[in-house]
Design an enzyme around this catalytic site. Structure first.
Site, mmCIF file in Angstrom:
data_model
loop_
_atom_site.group_PDB
_atom_site.id
_atom_site.type_symbol
_atom_site.label_atom_id
_atom_site.label_comp_id
_atom_site.label_asym_id
_atom_site.label_seq_id
_atom_site.Cartn_x
_atom_site.Cartn_y
_atom_site.Cartn_z
ATOM 1 N N LYS A 193 6.339 -4.232 -4.464
ATOM 2 C CA LYS A 193 7.769 -3.944 -4.496
ATOM 3 C C LYS A 193 8.370 -3.973 -3.096
ATOM 4 O O LYS A 193 9.440 -4.498 -2.868
ATOM 5 C CB LYS A 193 7.998 -2.574 -5.138
ATOM 6 C CG LYS A 193 9.458 -2.174 -5.258
ATOM 7 C CD LYS A 193 10.192 -3.067 -6.229
ATOM 8 C CE LYS A 193 11.660 -2.717 -6.343
ATOM 9 N NZ LYS A 193 12.400 -3.828 -6.994
ATOM 10 N N TRP A 253 -3.035 -2.665 -1.399
ATOM 11 C CA TRP A 253 -2.649 -4.034 -1.764
ATOM 12 C C TRP A 253 -3.362 -4.903 -0.735
ATOM 13 O O TRP A 253 -3.060 -4.858 0.460
ATOM 14 C CB TRP A 253 -1.130 -4.177 -1.658
ATOM 15 C CG TRP A 253 -0.587 -5.480 -2.146
ATOM 16 C CD1 TRP A 253 -0.254 -5.808 -3.432
ATOM 17 C CD2 TRP A 253 -0.278 -6.638 -1.353
ATOM 18 N NE1 TRP A 253 0.229 -7.092 -3.484
ATOM 19 C CE2 TRP A 253 0.231 -7.622 -2.231
ATOM 20 C CE3 TRP A 253 -0.384 -6.952 0.005
ATOM 21 C CZ2 TRP A 253 0.635 -8.890 -1.789
ATOM 22 C CZ3 TRP A 253 0.013 -8.203 0.437
ATOM 23 C CH2 TRP A 253 0.522 -9.155 -0.456
ATOM 24 N N CYS A 304 0.831 -1.207 0.000
ATOM 25 C CA CYS A 304 0.000 0.000 0.000
ATOM 26 C C CYS A 304 0.867 1.258 0.000
ATOM 27 O O CYS A 304 1.988 1.258 0.491
ATOM 28 C CB CYS A 304 -0.865 0.030 1.244
ATOM 29 S SG CYS A 304 -1.832 -1.442 1.474
ATOM 30 N N GLU A 309 8.072 -14.917 -11.243
ATOM 31 C CA GLU A 309 7.314 -13.797 -10.671
ATOM 32 C C GLU A 309 6.726 -12.874 -11.730
ATOM 33 O O GLU A 309 5.712 -12.220 -11.483
ATOM 34 C CB GLU A 309 8.139 -13.005 -9.650
ATOM 35 C CG GLU A 309 9.207 -12.118 -10.212
ATOM 36 C CD GLU A 309 9.907 -11.296 -9.135
ATOM 37 O OE1 GLU A 309 9.265 -10.784 -8.218
ATOM 38 O OE2 GLU A 309 11.148 -11.162 -9.236
ATOM 39 N N ASN A 350 -1.644 2.094 5.898
ATOM 40 C CA ASN A 350 -0.767 1.013 5.413
ATOM 41 C C ASN A 350 -0.448 0.143 6.611
ATOM 42 O O ASN A 350 -0.168 0.663 7.691
ATOM 43 C CB ASN A 350 0.570 1.562 4.894
ATOM 44 C CG ASN A 350 0.426 2.281 3.586
ATOM 45 O OD1 ASN A 350 -0.656 2.322 3.014
ATOM 46 N ND2 ASN A 350 1.519 2.849 3.120
HETATM 47 O O1 M6R Z 1 13.309 -4.800 -0.465
HETATM 48 P P1 M6R Z 1 13.828 -6.168 -0.193
HETATM 49 O O2 M6R Z 1 15.122 -6.430 -0.872
HETATM 50 O O3 M6R Z 1 13.908 -6.490 1.267
HETATM 51 O O4 M6R Z 1 12.766 -7.151 -0.835
HETATM 52 C C1 M6R Z 1 12.875 -8.536 -0.674
HETATM 53 C C2 M6R Z 1 11.982 -9.254 -1.642
HETATM 54 O O5 M6R Z 1 10.642 -8.928 -1.418
HETATM 55 C C3 M6R Z 1 12.330 -8.915 -3.099
HETATM 56 O O6 M6R Z 1 13.671 -9.175 -3.372
HETATM 57 C C4 M6R Z 1 11.451 -9.746 -4.063
HETATM 58 O O7 M6R Z 1 11.767 -11.094 -3.950
HETATM 59 C C5 M6R Z 1 11.627 -9.244 -5.496
HETATM 60 N N1 M6R Z 1 10.355 -8.897 -6.048
HETATM 61 C C6 M6R Z 1 12.180 -10.239 -6.412
HETATM 62 O O8 M6R Z 1 12.327 -9.727 -7.696
#
Ligand code: M6R
Length: 606
Positions: free
Chosen positions: A601, A76, A2, A490, A102
């Site tokens: 993200k 979300w 969110c 993904e 959020n």
């Molecule tokens: O922001 P972060 O690196 O902590 O995020 C971790 C995961 O959520 C992130 O790497 C996710 O797996 C990606 N969407 C992969 O492309």
């Protein structure tokens, strides 16, 4: 996940809110909404399931949605399906308060049972309980909005960033935060709030960080921060270095491709930030000392960052000589292993906001263990709450599928490993010319990305009809296979597994049938022949294979030969074709490359 935007003081905040929300689209969402009003004039709540463009259309249909103050939200779904009734902002039963949120209210059922009447509820969200709770407290206890909000916050358990508007006080916004990110934006003749600086960076680059369990009163004239006990908190605004340009797609159609192609520049930027004019690797001595003193390193991360940690482990063990474990944050938090006597924790997180990682950091902080965050976002929660930070210097990563952050994480971990190894006098570090090797990586990345790699044809041949696929490899190639598989699944939704190639015959090879696509990564001499024999095993069971090898190890019929780099840095090159394979497979299927379904993200809920 969110996103929140709030503005107060502009002649008309609507465009700023919607534009701000559009800059948060990359975080992932399924519905959006805004509330705007002007003292003594009409107020508007417009919300819808779908994209920001759908919201724009709803706003146009409503007509003349203008206001001096407003709050906006991208949702979300966590509690309740994506639908207009569940979209924020939510309005209290008596119409007085409007709220965006959020996070996750953990005790929403208890709040509902104790305070909320069923007939007040419009949807199924946890957030709705809070807006009704504030209204009920204000009404029954005859409290001001601020006092009622503050009291409600003592009842609410969970993670939250809230922005609250009281229609009886049209010149104020109230915001509060616990565990979810929130910044207050300060401008010339307006102020605002946002969950991510990118939302308001076109209006200002000055932001004030808000800490957990703080509440802020935001007016056009200024902001006041206090804790929940009413104690005033003084804090200066910080100037953020990101600019509106960082958000521009330029000539690219998708952020993912832009970010893939930025990787050579990111490597050079990392060198510029961590290597001095004498070609020495420079890391904050306090960090080097803390890591050197540790008897074991625990890397904590999720998703792609966890995959980068697996490669980082090899570097920390080889160059710095420190045993290193890599853990999934969501597992570690609830199944903590036996720790060594002098552990040091490294949190790897592109966003620096991932809730799973943060809950482990909170625990290790309580236990008094030193923590280093490796992140792309200066001032992010994980950065603020750890003892030390190393930045990725990769520039904002917008595509949900992480690409440049992965290679930046590996590069920065190599810098840390090298600096510690040099300090400890480890021969492998002394013999590793980091500046030369990483510069070579940047150049070889360029030459691969600019080469005629035929990946679109490979994708067409291998994946056009595929329902599932495999990446296989050994050692670092296995680590990259995990990342390659995550990238493909993904965004293209092709089910894909990364597998240790030697392990296939222990079960997974049963899944290989006629035309099952298998990509093999071969970048190390000592596992070259072994992985090739695993390729033969799957081929003889009907698999369609594609070998991606490295110069010097290639054999006839390899589909792609990557330019040579130092073996420790092979993942930085071998991941590139896998990122492009995911990208082209997604294009071929006509899917949304940058905003895959169900994903966010920045994952700010556990
Ligand atoms: O922001 P972060 O690196 O902590 O995020 C971790 C995961 O959520 C992130 O790497 C996710 O797996 C990606 N969407 C992969 O492309």
């Amino acid at each position: 996940m969110c996103g929140i935007v709030g503005l107060i003081g502009l002649e008309n905040v609507t465009e700023g809110l919607v534009n701000g929300l559009s800059h948060l689209e990359y975080r992932g969402y399924d519905s959006a909404g805004v509330y705007v009003d002007t003292p003594g004039a009409a107020s508007f709540t417009v919300k819808t399931k779908g994209r920001i463009n759908d919201l724009r259309q709803e706003i146009e249909k409503t007509g003349d949605v203008t206001g001096f103050r407003g709050i906006g939200h991208t949702r979300w779904a966590t509690h309740g399906k994506p639908k207009t009734e569940n979209a924020h902002p939510h309005t209290s039963y008596n119409g007085r308060f409007v709220l965006v949120h959020n996070g996750v209210i953990e005790n929403f059922k208890e709040i509902k049972d104790e305070y909320i009447k069923d007939e007040w509820l419009q949807g199924e969200t946890d957030t709705e309980m809070v807006v009704h709770l504030v209204a009920k407290i204000a009404e029954e206890e005859n409290l001001s909005a601020k006092e009622a909000f503050k009291k409600a916050l003592t009842i609410v358990d969970g993670s939250y960033a809230f922005a609250l508007a009281d229609k009886e006080e049209p010149e104020v916004l109230y915001v509060a935060k616990n565990k979810s990110p929130l910044l207050v934006a300060t401008g010339e003749d307006f102020n605002g709030v946002c969950s991510d600086a990118l939302a308001l960076i076109e209006l200002t680059n000055k932001f004030v960080e808000i800490k957990d369990k703080e509440m802020v009163t935001v007016t056009k004239a200024g902001i006041t921060i206090e804790d929940l006990a009413g104690q005033a908190q003084e804090r200066e605004a910080i100037e953020f270095s990101i600019t509106a340009n960082d958000l521009a797609l330029g000539t690219y159609e998708h952020y993912m491709l832009k970010e893939i192609e930025e990787q050579p520049a990111v490597m050079r930027n990392i060198l510029a930030n961590y290597v001095n004019e004498q070609d020495e690797v420079v890391v904050d001595p306090a960090i080097v000392e803390a890591v050197t003193e540790a008897d074991r390193i625990y890397i904590i991360a999720c998703g792609t960052s966890w995959h980068a940690g697996l490669v980082g482990k090899n570097m920390l063990e080889k160059l710095a000589g420190i045993p290193t474990e890599v853990h999934l944050a969501s597992e570690f938090g609830y199944n903590t292993p036996l720790l060594s006597e002098k552990p040091l924790f490294i949190y790897i997180s592109q966003s620096g906001e991932t809730a799973d990682s943060r809950q482990v950091l909170v625990k290790t902080n309580e236990l008094g263990y030193p923590a280093l965050t490796v992140t792309n976002v200066a001032g992010s929660t994980l950065s603020r709450e750890a003892n030390y930070t190393m930045l990725l210097h990769a520039g904002p990563e917008i595509a949900v599928a992480s690409t440049k952050a992965y290679t930046a994480q590996i590069a920065v971990l190599s810098i840390l490993a090298n600096a510690v190894g040099m300090q400890k006098g480890i021969t492998a570090a002394q013999n590793f010319n980091l500046k030369n090797e990483l510069s070579l990586v940047a150049n070889q990345m360029d030459s691969f990305l600019n080469s005629d790699h035929h990946l679109q044809t490979i994708v067409h041949d291998m994946l056009l009809e595929a329902r599932n696929a495999f990446y296989i490899g050994r050692g670092n190639d296995y680590c990259v296979s995990l990342e390659a598989a995550l990238k493909l699944k993904e965004i293209s939704y092709i089910q894909c597994e990364g597998f240790a190639s030697g392990e296939l015959k222990h079960g997974t090879i049963a899944l290989i049938e006629e035309n099952t696509p298998v990509f093999a990564l071969i970048t190390a001499a000592h596992t070259n022949l072994q992985t090739r024999s695993n390729v033969q095993e799957v081929e003889s069971r009907g698999a369609k294979t594609c070998i991606i090898s490295m110069e010097g190890l290639e054999q006839e019929h390899d589909a792609l030969v990557l330019p040579h780099v130092h073996e420790l840095y092979a993942p930085l090159i071998s991941v590139l074709p896998t990122q492009l394979i995911a990208y082209y497979a997604t294009l071929e299927r006509g899917l949304d490359v940058d905003k895959p379904r169900n994903l966010a993200k920045s994952v700010t809920v556990e």
